[in-house]
Design a protein around this motif. Structure first.
Motif, PDB file in Angstrom:
ATOM      1  N   PRO A   1       0.934  -1.205  -0.103  1.00  0.00           N
ATOM      2  CA  PRO A   1       0.208  -0.095  -0.094  1.00  0.00           C
ATOM      3  C   PRO A   1       0.958   1.215   0.203  1.00  0.00           C
ATOM      4  N   ARG A   2       1.996   1.261   0.919  1.00  0.00           N
ATOM      5  CA  ARG A   2       2.654   2.422   0.819  1.00  0.00           C
ATOM      6  C   ARG A   2       3.445   2.484  -0.405  1.00  0.00           C
TER       7      ARG A   2
ATOM      8  N   GLN B   1      10.595   4.454 -17.695  1.00  0.00           N
ATOM      9  CA  GLN B   1      11.776   4.245 -18.089  1.00  0.00           C
ATOM     10  C   GLN B   1      12.729   3.192 -17.324  1.00  0.00           C
ATOM     11  N   ILE B   2      12.275   2.979 -16.245  1.00  0.00           N
ATOM     12  CA  ILE B   2      12.925   1.863 -15.407  1.00  0.00           C
ATOM     13  C   ILE B   2      12.323   0.404 -15.430  1.00  0.00           C
ATOM     14  N   GLY B   3      11.460   0.407 -16.150  1.00  0.00           N
ATOM     15  CA  GLY B   3      10.704  -0.749 -16.513  1.00  0.00           C
ATOM     16  C   GLY B   3       9.445  -0.886 -15.361  1.00  0.00           C
ATOM     17  N   ILE B   4       8.956   0.061 -14.877  1.00  0.00           N
ATOM     18  CA  ILE B   4       7.690  -0.121 -14.078  1.00  0.00           C
ATOM     19  C   ILE B   4       6.637   0.294 -14.793  1.00  0.00           C
ATOM     20  N   PRO B   5       5.624  -0.550 -15.090  1.00  0.00           N
ATOM     21  CA  PRO B   5       4.415  -0.118 -15.908  1.00  0.00           C
ATOM     22  C   PRO B   5       3.390   0.518 -15.090  1.00  0.00           C
ATOM     23  N   THR B   6       2.522   1.464 -15.739  1.00  0.00           N
ATOM     24  CA  THR B   6       1.851   2.224 -14.777  1.00  0.00           C
ATOM     25  C   THR B   6       0.704   1.380 -14.318  1.00  0.00           C
ATOM     26  N   LEU B   7       0.382   0.286 -14.695  1.00  0.00           N
ATOM     27  CA  LEU B   7      -0.818  -0.609 -14.292  1.00  0.00           C
ATOM     28  C   LEU B   7      -0.228  -1.313 -12.995  1.00  0.00           C
TER      29      LEU B   7
ATOM     30  N   GLU C   1      -2.612  -4.659  -4.983  1.00  0.00           N
ATOM     31  CA  GLU C   1      -2.808  -5.829  -5.624  1.00  0.00           C
ATOM     32  C   GLU C   1      -2.089  -6.074  -6.826  1.00  0.00           C
ATOM     33  N   ASN C   2      -2.257  -5.076  -7.625  1.00  0.00           N
ATOM     34  CA  ASN C   2      -1.474  -5.118  -8.904  1.00  0.00           C
ATOM     35  C   ASN C   2       0.129  -5.281  -8.723  1.00  0.00           C
ATOM     36  N   TRP C   3       0.594  -4.341  -7.706  1.00  0.00           N
ATOM     37  CA  TRP C   3       2.031  -4.419  -7.301  1.00  0.00           C
ATOM     38  C   TRP C   3       2.513  -5.816  -7.018  1.00  0.00           C
TER      39      TRP C   3
ATOM     40  N   LEU D   1       4.952  -8.146  -9.184  1.00  0.00           N
ATOM     41  CA  LEU D   1       6.122  -8.380  -8.543  1.00  0.00           C
ATOM     42  C   LEU D   1       6.217 -10.033  -8.471  1.00  0.00           C
ATOM     43  N   ALA D   2       5.088 -10.623  -8.279  1.00  0.00           N
ATOM     44  CA  ALA D   2       5.273 -12.156  -8.262  1.00  0.00           C
ATOM     45  C   ALA D   2       5.310 -12.907  -9.654  1.00  0.00           C
TER      46      ALA D   2
END
Length: 121
Positions: A80-81, A99-105, A111-113, A117-118
Motif C-alpha cells: 500500500p505504501r 523508463q526503469i521498467g515499471i508499467p503504470t498498471l 494487489e497489482n503491485w 512482482l510475483a
C-alpha cells in the motif's frame, strides 16, 4: 579562497540502510511479512533492487534484505505504501517509472503491485 564569494550551505546526505527487515518495512504479521518478502524477491528479479535476502530460521518478520542498491528506497515498503509513493512519484516525474521498467498498471493498486512482482520478468 580562490577569490570566490563565500557561500554558506548545509549539506545533508541520505544513505540507504545496509539492511531492512519486513518489520522495519511496516509488517506487523507473518502474512504481511511474506507479502513484503515476495515483493522484494520480485524487485531483485527485475533488478530494481540489488542485494540478497537472508531468511530467518523461524520468523519471516525477521528475514533480512541486505541492500547494495535500489532504484528508489520506497520500493521496499509494504505494497500500500509503495504504490502510494509510486503514484506520487509519477505525478512529479511523469514517465520516469516506465523508463526503469515499471508499467503504470503495476502500481495502480497494492494487489497489482503484488501480482506484477510475483510474476517472472
Amino acid at each position: 579562497m580562490l577569490d570566490l564569494p563565500a557561500i554558506w550551505a548545509e549539506v545533508w546526505q541520505y544513505a540507504l540502510p545496509l539492511w531492512v527487515t519486513p518489520r522495519s518495512a511496516g509488517a506487523d504479521s507473518r502474512s504481511e511479512a511474506e507479502k513484503i518478502i515476495t515483493c522484494w524477491r520480485g524487485l531483485l528479479a527485475r533488478r530494481l533492487v540489488t542485494g540478497h535476502i537472508q531468511p530467518h530460521r523461524t520468523n519471516p518478520l525477521l528475514d533480512t534484505l541486505h541492500l547494495q542498491d535500489t532504484a528508489a528506497p520506497w520500493l521496499l515498503a509494504a505494497p500500500p505504501r509503495a504504490t502510494a509513493w509510486a503514484r506520487a512519484y509519477e505525478r512529479t516525474y511523469p514517465g520516469s517509472l516506465a523508463q526503469i521498467g515499471i508499467p503504470t498498471l503495476a502500481y495502480a493498486t497494492p494487489e497489482n503491485w503484488m501480482s506484477w512482482l510475483a510474476t517472472s520478468p
